[in-house]
Design a protein around this motif. Structure first.
Motif, PDB file in Angstrom:
ATOM      1  N   THR A  58     -11.247  99.803   9.088  1.00 48.58           N
ATOM      2  CA  THR A  58     -12.550  99.448   8.518  1.00 48.58           C
ATOM      3  C   THR A  58     -13.664  99.340   9.554  1.00 48.58           C
ATOM      4  O   THR A  58     -14.826  99.208   9.168  1.00 48.58           O
ATOM      5  N   GLU A  59     -13.346  99.426  10.837  1.00 46.98           N
ATOM      6  CA  GLU A  59     -14.415  99.332  11.834  1.00 46.98           C
ATOM      7  C   GLU A  59     -15.201 100.630  11.913  1.00 46.98           C
ATOM      8  O   GLU A  59     -14.718 101.703  11.559  1.00 46.98           O
ATOM      9  N   ALA A  60     -16.408 100.518  12.422  1.00 49.09           N
ATOM     10  CA  ALA A  60     -17.311 101.671  12.473  1.00 49.09           C
ATOM     11  C   ALA A  60     -17.086 102.559  13.694  1.00 49.09           C
ATOM     12  O   ALA A  60     -17.587 103.670  13.735  1.00 49.09           O
ATOM     13  N   ALA A  61     -16.345 102.088  14.684  1.00 48.16           N
ATOM     14  CA  ALA A  61     -16.174 102.849  15.920  1.00 48.16           C
ATOM     15  C   ALA A  61     -15.429 104.159  15.671  1.00 48.16           C
ATOM     16  O   ALA A  61     -14.575 104.254  14.785  1.00 48.16           O
ATOM     17  N   THR A  62     -15.746 105.151  16.479  1.00 49.37           N
ATOM     18  CA  THR A  62     -15.083 106.441  16.406  1.00 49.37           C
ATOM     19  C   THR A  62     -13.628 106.292  16.829  1.00 49.37           C
ATOM     20  O   THR A  62     -13.333 105.616  17.817  1.00 49.37           O
ATOM     21  N   ARG A  63     -12.732 106.915  16.101  1.00 47.05           N
ATOM     22  CA  ARG A  63     -11.307 106.833  16.404  1.00 47.05           C
ATOM     23  C   ARG A  63     -10.969 107.782  17.562  1.00 47.05           C
ATOM     24  O   ARG A  63     -11.521 108.880  17.640  1.00 47.05           O
TER      25      ARG A  63
END
Length: 151
Positions: A58-63
């Motif tokens: 659910t985090e916005a950071a790029t995987r």
């Protein structure tokens, strides 16, 4: 760092201490329902892993890509093993030593290792040379741990 950021960081860091002590007490109770400290640690990590999976998804950071993950030095994955060691050994030793003595010993170990990391700049941390105040602080903690051994 702004004073308000410093205050928040201090409160959050103290919260880690509360969380670790509470986690050890809870995991010690969990161990009583299971057959071993390893099983209790496994289920504790399983719940933590599920929680992290939800946060990760659910985090916005790029995987990271598989290529990025494959470029990480192998030794940087040891953190997970150290977590297993910490939780598993705490389940075995904290109930025997008592939580105050156990926590004092953990704190002493953290301070000695932190002083070494800081002084020598190990594992990529910024160097902060030892001084008499730091050494004296570690000495007082060691004396405090000795006092907790008295029953």
């Amino acid at each position: 760092m702004r004073p308000s950021d410093m205050f928040i960081s201090l409160v959050l860091a103290a919260g880690v201490g509360f969380a670790i002590s509470t986690q050890i007490a809870i995991n010690s109770q969990l161990r009583q329902y299971l057959n071993s400290p390893i099983q209790a640690a496994f289920f504790s990590f399983l719940v933590g892993t599920l929680c992290l999976a939800v946060l990760f998804l659910t985090e916005a950071a790029t995987r990271p890509s598989m290529q990025q993950l494959s470029q990480i030095p192998l030794w940087l994955w040891v953190g997970g093993l150290l977590g297993v060691y910490g939780v598993s050994i705490s389940l075995y030793t904290a109930p025997k030593l008592g939580f105050l003595t156990f926590t004092g010993l953990v704190l002493f170990g953290q301070i000695v290792m932190s002083m070494s990391l800081d002084h020598f700049g190990l594992l990529g941390v910024e160097k902060h040379p030892l001084n008499w105040q730091r050494i004296l602080g570690a000495f007082f903690i060691a004396i405090g741990v000795l006092f907790t051994l008295q029953r």
